[in-house]
Design a protein around this motif. Sequence first.
Motif, mmCIF file in Angstrom:
data_model
loop_
_atom_site.group_PDB
_atom_site.id
_atom_site.type_symbol
_atom_site.label_atom_id
_atom_site.label_comp_id
_atom_site.label_asym_id
_atom_site.label_seq_id
_atom_site.Cartn_x
_atom_site.Cartn_y
_atom_site.Cartn_z
ATOM 1 N N PRO A 27 0.857 -1.308 0.039
ATOM 2 C CA PRO A 27 0.008 -0.083 -0.018
ATOM 3 C C PRO A 27 0.781 1.196 0.139
ATOM 4 N N ARG A 28 0.298 2.259 -0.612
ATOM 5 C CA ARG A 28 1.115 3.608 -0.614
ATOM 6 C C ARG A 28 0.330 4.483 0.240
ATOM 7 N N VAL A 29 1.151 5.476 0.841
ATOM 8 C CA VAL A 29 0.348 6.601 1.510
ATOM 9 C C VAL A 29 0.350 8.161 0.767
ATOM 10 N N LEU A 30 -0.752 8.369 0.555
ATOM 11 C CA LEU A 30 -0.924 9.575 -0.337
ATOM 12 C C LEU A 30 -1.644 10.591 0.951
ATOM 13 N N MET A 31 -1.085 11.999 0.318
ATOM 14 C CA MET A 31 -1.460 13.017 1.233
ATOM 15 C C MET A 31 -2.167 14.026 0.545
ATOM 16 N N GLU A 32 -3.196 14.600 0.868
ATOM 17 C CA GLU A 32 -4.070 15.676 0.428
ATOM 18 C C GLU A 32 -4.093 16.827 1.405
ATOM 19 N N VAL A 33 -3.238 18.062 0.996
ATOM 20 C CA VAL A 33 -3.209 19.402 1.503
ATOM 21 C C VAL A 33 -4.415 20.173 1.001
ATOM 22 N N GLY A 34 -5.289 20.275 1.998
ATOM 23 C CA GLY A 34 -6.564 21.079 1.464
ATOM 24 C C GLY A 34 -7.491 20.369 0.902
ATOM 25 N N CYS A 35 -8.021 19.376 1.726
ATOM 26 C CA CYS A 35 -8.675 18.381 1.083
ATOM 27 C C CYS A 35 -10.427 18.813 0.898
ATOM 28 N N GLY A 36 -10.560 19.986 1.243
ATOM 29 C CA GLY A 36 -11.762 20.482 1.277
ATOM 30 C C GLY A 36 -12.902 19.398 1.829
ATOM 31 N N THR A 37 -13.944 19.532 0.802
ATOM 32 C CA THR A 37 -14.914 18.395 1.257
ATOM 33 C C THR A 37 -15.090 17.103 0.482
ATOM 34 N N GLY A 38 -13.648 16.732 -0.095
ATOM 35 C CA GLY A 38 -13.229 15.569 -0.450
ATOM 36 C C GLY A 38 -13.260 15.222 -1.963
#
Length: 99
Positions: A27-38
């Motif tokens: 599995p990879r790990v992904l990051m979202e900065v500023g995900c808002g409402t998805g």
Amino acid sequence: GDRPRVREIPDRTPMTSNWPAAEGDRPRVLMEVGCGTGSTLLPLMNRFRRAHFRAFDFSAEAVRLVDTQEGYDAARCELSVCDAAYDPIPVPPASVDIA
């Protein structure tokens, strides 16, 4: 009081379909900065079904709404409130494959 209305979440699926396959054997790990409402997070969760996600936004209301969206899986996503411009990012160094 006056609360901002949540608009319909735009479909970001076409944008995420151009991402390289990140699945491999682990599995990879992904990051979202500023995900808002998805609107980007949820299509990414759908595309990379074995990945784990770390997502955050400065809006507590937006983060709360992500948790209510169809397709959101709390077992695969650490979701938190953070203003990346001022707060330390709640992610350990070298713990994310794709940001």
